[in-house]
Design a protein around this motif. Structure first.
Motif, PDB file in Angstrom:
ATOM      1  N   SER A  78       0.826  -1.206   0.000  1.00 17.28           N
ATOM      2  CA  SER A  78       0.000   0.000   0.000  1.00 17.28           C
ATOM      3  C   SER A  78       0.860   1.256   0.000  1.00 17.28           C
ATOM      4  CB  SER A  78      -0.922   0.003   1.225  1.00 17.28           C
ATOM      5  OG  SER A  78      -1.819  -1.090   1.186  1.00 17.28           O
ATOM      6  N   SER A  87      -9.015   5.408  -1.077  1.00 11.55           N
ATOM      7  CA  SER A  87      -9.254   4.132  -0.414  1.00 11.55           C
ATOM      8  C   SER A  87      -8.047   3.690   0.395  1.00 11.55           C
ATOM      9  CB  SER A  87      -9.603   3.061  -1.461  1.00 11.55           C
ATOM     10  OG  SER A  87      -9.677   1.792  -0.882  1.00 11.55           O
ATOM     11  N   LEU A 126      -8.812   3.567   4.427  1.00 13.92           N
ATOM     12  CA  LEU A 126      -8.924   2.209   4.967  1.00 13.92           C
ATOM     13  C   LEU A 126      -7.674   1.724   5.703  1.00 13.92           C
ATOM     14  CD1 LEU A 126     -10.773   0.387   2.037  1.00 13.92           C
ATOM     15  CD2 LEU A 126     -11.736   1.265   4.173  1.00 13.92           C
ATOM     16  N   LYS A 158      -8.357  -2.822   0.174  1.00 16.60           N
ATOM     17  CA  LYS A 158      -8.075  -1.451  -0.269  1.00 16.60           C
ATOM     18  C   LYS A 158      -8.244  -1.310  -1.783  1.00 16.60           C
ATOM     19  CE  LYS A 158      -4.781  -0.782   3.505  1.00 16.60           C
ATOM     20  NZ  LYS A 158      -3.362  -0.585   3.859  1.00 16.60           N
ATOM     21  N   GLY A 165     -11.869  -1.173  -2.528  1.00 14.90           N
ATOM     22  CA  GLY A 165     -12.353   0.167  -2.204  1.00 14.90           C
ATOM     23  C   GLY A 165     -11.977   1.178  -3.274  1.00 14.90           C
ATOM     24  N   ALA A 166     -10.747   1.063  -3.783  1.00  9.93           N
ATOM     25  CA  ALA A 166     -10.322   1.957  -4.863  1.00  9.93           C
ATOM     26  C   ALA A 166     -11.157   1.739  -6.117  1.00  9.93           C
ATOM     27  CB  ALA A 166      -8.843   1.735  -5.172  1.00  9.93           C
ATOM     28  N   LEU A 178     -14.590   3.447  -5.520  1.00 13.40           N
ATOM     29  CA  LEU A 178     -14.474   4.906  -5.610  1.00 13.40           C
ATOM     30  C   LEU A 178     -14.227   5.359  -7.044  1.00 13.40           C
ATOM     31  CD1 LEU A 178     -12.368   5.770  -2.419  1.00 13.40           C
ATOM     32  CD2 LEU A 178     -14.801   6.188  -2.811  1.00 13.40           C
TER      33      LEU A 178
END
Length: 264
Positions: free
Chosen positions: A66, A190, A194, A204, A207-208, A211
């Protein structure tokens, strides 16, 4: 006589009523929103979402952390934003300079070759459907006003709009840069939001994806609102564009890591 007059009045009322009914049936088309920087916002926003999410997709397929995604993502976002903003500034300035020079040339042609220039404009109007008398009348009226004639020749014959002195290329570049940063940040949010709640890169990335999809749909709706298009169609097309680019980036990243053997 009275009956005849009454009949004429009735027919007139019926005619007016029919015209009014036709006017009610014919619905006025939606007028597009006229914004000075619409092109810069839409183009930069779409490119930012697609570019940033495609980068995240390729890095996620390569199983980068990340931290790597955030560092490379924001570095790429800022660099591309600066590049696009400066590119918009340069292209807008070049287009304006070209229009200014073309107007100077057209002014010289009108001043020194008035007869042939008016003949060309008359032929142009005839090609559009005017008869010779009307085309000649229009050109003769324009000839009384030099600036109007020059602008009309630029628009009608050369396909160029007269230069707009109020246009500021640096503003277009700044709007493009800001739009790129705002829309391009959506996929990266995200990984920021997160991070305190989960260490799963998969969560994550999902989530990205959500979005990015939401940002693409909203941008498609905004584009439809601006251009007076169908909201659903515009949203689907914009979402499809981003999905194809992201899928291609993810596939390349996965292939290079798992098939080509490009690993740490």
């Amino acid at each position: 006589m009275a009956e005849a007059a009454g009949g004429d009045t009735t027919r007139l009322l019926r005619s007016e009523g029919g015209e009014a009914e036709n006017q009610k049936i014919s619905k006025r088309p939606k007028e597009p929103w006229r914004g000075e920087y619409v092109k810069s916002i839409v183009y930069a926003g779409l490119d930012a979402i697609v570019t940033c999410f495609s980068l995240i997709s390729s890095m996620s397929a390569s199983h980068l952390s990340s931290v790597d995604v955030l560092v490379l993502g924001f570095a790429n976002l800022v660099a591309d934003g600066i590049s696009m903003g400066f590119g918009d500034f340069v292209s807008s300035g070049t287009e304006k300079d070209a229009a200014v020079m073309e107007r100077v040339v057209t002014e010289w042609e009108v001043a020194n070759q008035g007869g042939p220039q008016k003949t060309q404009l008359i032929r142009h109007y005839q090609a559009l459907g005017m008869d010779l008398h009307d085309a000649t009348t229009v050109v003769n009226v324009f000839s009384k006003y030099r600036d109007i004639l020059v602008d009309e020749k630029m628009t009608a014959q050369k396909g160029m709009l007269p230069p707009d002195e109020a246009e500021k290329p640096w503003k277009s570049g700044l709007v493009t840069f800001a739009s790129f940063l705002v829309f391009g940040s959506a996929p990266l949010l995200s990984f920021i939001v997160l991070t305190p709640f989960t260490h799963s890169d998969t969560v994550k990335f999902v989530g990205a994806s959500v979005l990015s999809a939401l940002a693409l749909v909203l941008l498609g709706i905004a584009k439809a609102r601006i251009a007076g298009q169908n909201y659903a169609v515009s949203a689907v097309v914009t979402f499809f564009n981003g999905s194809v680019a992201a899928a291609a980036a993810y596939s390349i990243g996965w292939t290079l890591r798992n098939v080509a053997g490009l690993q740490d």
